[in-house]
Design a protein around this motif. Structure first.
Motif, PDB file in Angstrom:
ATOM      1  N   VAL A 151       3.042   6.063  -2.130  1.00  0.00           N
ATOM      2  CA  VAL A 151       3.532   4.736  -1.753  1.00  0.00           C
ATOM      3  C   VAL A 151       5.048   4.744  -1.658  1.00  0.00           C
ATOM      4  O   VAL A 151       5.724   5.529  -2.326  1.00  0.00           O
ATOM      5  N   LEU A 152       5.573   3.850  -0.835  1.00  0.00           N
ATOM      6  CA  LEU A 152       7.018   3.768  -0.628  1.00  0.00           C
ATOM      7  C   LEU A 152       7.529   2.376  -0.972  1.00  0.00           C
ATOM      8  O   LEU A 152       7.139   1.372  -0.349  1.00  0.00           O
ATOM      9  N   ASN A 153       8.376   2.312  -1.988  1.00  0.00           N
ATOM     10  CA  ASN A 153       9.078   1.083  -2.361  1.00  0.00           C
ATOM     11  C   ASN A 153       8.158  -0.097  -2.633  1.00  0.00           C
ATOM     12  O   ASN A 153       8.467  -1.242  -2.289  1.00  0.00           O
ATOM     13  N   VAL A 154       7.020   0.187  -3.262  1.00  0.00           N
ATOM     14  CA  VAL A 154       6.200  -0.843  -3.893  1.00  0.00           C
ATOM     15  C   VAL A 154       5.908  -0.350  -5.307  1.00  0.00           C
ATOM     16  O   VAL A 154       5.866   0.857  -5.543  1.00  0.00           O
ATOM     17  N   ASP A 155       5.728  -1.268  -6.249  1.00  0.00           N
ATOM     18  CA  ASP A 155       5.643  -0.813  -7.636  1.00  0.00           C
ATOM     19  C   ASP A 155       4.273  -0.227  -7.968  1.00  0.00           C
ATOM     20  O   ASP A 155       3.331  -0.263  -7.170  1.00  0.00           O
ATOM     21  N   TYR A 202      14.328   2.720   3.652  1.00  0.00           N
ATOM     22  CA  TYR A 202      14.250   1.431   4.350  1.00  0.00           C
ATOM     23  C   TYR A 202      12.865   0.797   4.387  1.00  0.00           C
ATOM     24  O   TYR A 202      12.740  -0.407   4.653  1.00  0.00           O
ATOM     25  N   ALA A 203      11.791   1.540   4.158  1.00  0.00           N
ATOM     26  CA  ALA A 203      10.436   1.020   4.365  1.00  0.00           C
ATOM     27  C   ALA A 203       9.758   0.654   3.047  1.00  0.00           C
ATOM     28  O   ALA A 203      10.036   1.241   2.000  1.00  0.00           O
ATOM     29  N   ILE A 221       5.947   2.114   9.452  1.00  0.00           N
ATOM     30  CA  ILE A 221       7.260   2.571   8.993  1.00  0.00           C
ATOM     31  C   ILE A 221       8.298   2.561  10.108  1.00  0.00           C
ATOM     32  O   ILE A 221       9.440   2.124   9.913  1.00  0.00           O
ATOM     33  N   ALA A 222       7.931   3.042  11.300  1.00  0.00           N
ATOM     34  CA  ALA A 222       8.886   3.072  12.414  1.00  0.00           C
ATOM     35  C   ALA A 222       9.347   1.665  12.775  1.00  0.00           C
ATOM     36  O   ALA A 222      10.545   1.433  13.033  1.00  0.00           O
ATOM     37  N   THR A 223       8.429   0.711  12.796  1.00  0.00           N
ATOM     38  CA  THR A 223       8.800  -0.671  13.098  1.00  0.00           C
ATOM     39  C   THR A 223       9.753  -1.213  12.040  1.00  0.00           C
ATOM     40  O   THR A 223      10.739  -1.890  12.359  1.00  0.00           O
ATOM     41  N   GLN A 224       9.485  -0.906  10.780  1.00  0.00           N
ATOM     42  CA  GLN A 224      10.368  -1.382   9.716  1.00  0.00           C
ATOM     43  C   GLN A 224      11.772  -0.803   9.855  1.00  0.00           C
ATOM     44  O   GLN A 224      12.757  -1.473   9.530  1.00  0.00           O
ATOM     45  N   MET A 225      11.870   0.411  10.361  1.00  0.00           N
ATOM     46  CA  MET A 225      13.198   0.988  10.557  1.00  0.00           C
ATOM     47  C   MET A 225      13.975   0.221  11.619  1.00  0.00           C
ATOM     48  O   MET A 225      15.158  -0.116  11.427  1.00  0.00           O
TER      49      MET A 225
END
Length: 534
Positions: A151-155, A202-203, A221-225
């Motif tokens: 996971v990326l940047n969620v707890d 960033y994501a 992820i690409a959209t979030q960038m």
């Protein structure tokens, strides 16, 4: 027998103390001679004239001269280097290889970041795994909170793949904090820019695999960038991964198709966003575009140099359109970011060290690690330790080992050659109990032995089946670029390892990384030194 001053002083002091003991006195004798502190002149000439002795004394003098600025916000700029998979054994082997490439034995060599004044160890486990993945580790470094693998940047309370849960438990990154302070920001990687480590800048997603598509309600992820909302958006982005930004019916300049099924061309969307905002937004995708960058006239830069990952450093000359090295991208990013009076935050990842290891290619992993050291040197040469904190670390290690008893200066990629036995005419290739030679470097698991001649692309290995276990490598050139080391446990890909990794630092706040610490401490050191949080 003649006694020097040190020996005589010791003898007198010992004799007086002994006499006092025999007389039954426990108090200090008034006439006891004060101990005489030895100087280097008291040591044997061969000892004090040894290069080992003198080099170590010089190192102590240099370290003693280092001054520490621990004021919050003392670091105008922060640069975080992440060698993906660059564990301690990788650093050691890369150091030896780099030295041997310069005609030295190699063991005594130092990579650029090993000369930094502060170093420590980092514990890499995820909250649900002893041996981590890059998403959870990158999140720890960039958000200050450890979390699950994948996971990326969620707890850590969010289940992997839980879209709804991820929207309720996001984590703020160092890049967001820097942007909100008006600093310029940059992300550089030799992997896809949507891959785990760069995406952690960033994501926020509960599944690292959502690079170009996500379930309804979540954004890929690409959209979030492209839509990154903090400040005025990331200023410099360079890496691979064009396919996640292009529709599947679009073919890029190298003949590769996009991956997006929503029909959106995110490269065009990025250009439109920043064109509307004013300034000069530049998109590039090859060496010519990189060489043509006008630093003074570029406000935003997006460089996507490959459909998927960029080439291994040793394979870069084979790229169809040409692509820059990690050190070149690092230097250019610093030039572009340095235009801000408020400073900058830069993340640089050498992503393909990890991929070389997964393919069982020590050659590719180590040559990429050497190139990362070159990139760090560029950063050190381009900045001042007075106002720039540079941190070099890894997200995790790999199961590569350095073993046997090879003689000093033996090629790190070679077969084990032992020191001369008494009466032997020359050093001998060591043989295992099965009568076969073996290499200094091996892997505990993975695809195992293979040889592709002078190929410089480690990914060739995935075309052939697993060949783990012992092989007869007597006739193999194990130093060639296409050689893949033996592995003990047969797996379709070599795995990460769970031991601590190193961290090296220079600049304001660097000393805070000394000792053995949790991986999320890196964020807090950057936030303190860079003034990202009060």
């Amino acid at each position: 027998m003649q006694l020097n001053r040190f020996t005589l002083g010791f003898a007198l002091a010992f004799g007086v103390t002994l006499a006092a003991c025999h007389s039954g006195k426990s108090e200090t004798v008034a006439s006891e001679a004060a101990p005489t502190k030895a100087t280097a002149s008291h040591l044997p000439e061969t000892q004090r004239n040894s290069s080992w002795f003198q080099d170590a004394r010089d190192a102590i003098a240099d370290a003693s001269a280092v001054t520490i600025n621990n004021q919050p916000g003392a670091a105008r700029n922060v640069i975080l280097f992440v060698g993906d998979g660059m564990g301690i054994s990788t650093v050691t082997a890369a150091r030896i290889l780099a030295g041997q490439q310069q005609g030295k034995p190699g063991e005594e060599y130092q990579l650029s970041f090993e000369k930094m004044p502060f170093a420590g160890l980092i514990k890499t486990y995820n909250t649900n795994q002893q041996t981590p993945d890059s998403a959870g580790t990158a999140t720890a470094m960039l958000s200050g909170v450890k979390t699950k693998a994948g996971v990326l940047n969620v707890d850590e309370t969010v289940a992997r793949g839980d879209c709804a849960g991820s929207l309720e438990r996001p984590l703020t990154t160092a890049v967001e904090l820097a942007e909100e302070l008006g600093k310029r920001t940059g992300i550089v990687s030799t992997a896809r820019i949507t891959h785990a480590t760069p995406a952690a800048a960033y994501a926020k997603v509960p599944e690292r695999g959502w690079e170009h598509a996500a379930p309804t309600g979540c954004k890929d992820i690409a959209t979030q960038m492209v839509e990154f909302a903090a400040g005025d958006g990331v200023d410099v982005i360079m890496g691979g991964g064009r396919r996640s930004f292009l529709p599947k019916d679009v073919t890029d300049s190298e003949g590769k198709s996009g991956k997006r099924e929503d029909g959106i061309n995110l490269i065009e969307a990025w250009q439109e966003r920043y064109s509307r905002a004013g300034g000069n937004a530049v998109y590039i995708e090859d060496q010519a575009g990189f060489d043509g960058i006008d630093v003074t006239d570029t406000d935003k830069l997006l460089g996507l140099f490959a459909s998927s990952h960029m080439r291994y450093e040793a394979d870069r000359q084979n790229d169809k359109a040409g692509e820059p090295s990690l050190s070149a991208m690092t230097g250019k990013a610093i030039e572009l970011l340095n235009k801000s009076e408020r400073g900058y935050f830069l993340l640089v990842e050498s992503g393909r060290i990890d991929h070389g290891h997964h393919a069982g290619s020590a050659f590719n992993a180590l040559t990429d690690a050497v190139e990362m050291a070159n990139a760090v040197q560029v950063a050190m040469d381009s900045t001042s330790a007075e106002d720039t904190l540079i941190i070099v670390t890894a997200d995790h290690s790999h199961v590569m080992t350095i073993a046997g008893y090879p003689t000093r200066g033996n090629p790190i990629l070679g077969k084990v050659v032992t020191n001369n036995r008494e009466g032997a005419p020359e050093p001998e290739v060591a043989l295992a109990a099965d009568g076969k030679p073996y290499t200094t470097i091996t892997y505990a698991n993975g695809l195992g032995h293979a040889h592709y001649g002078d190929s410089t692309d480690a990914d060739d290995r995935y075309e052939d089946p697993v060949s783990a276990g012992r092989q007869d490598i007597s006739a193999s050139d194990t130093e060639s670029s296409g050689y893949h080391q033996e592995a003990l446990v047969p797996l379709g890909s070599e795995t990460h390892a769970g031991e601590d990794v190193g961290v090296w630092a220079r600049g304001p706040g660097a000393h805070l990384l000394s000792g053995t610490n949790e991986q999320n401490l890196i964020f807090h050191v950057m936030a303190h030194a860079g003034g990202l949080l009060e």
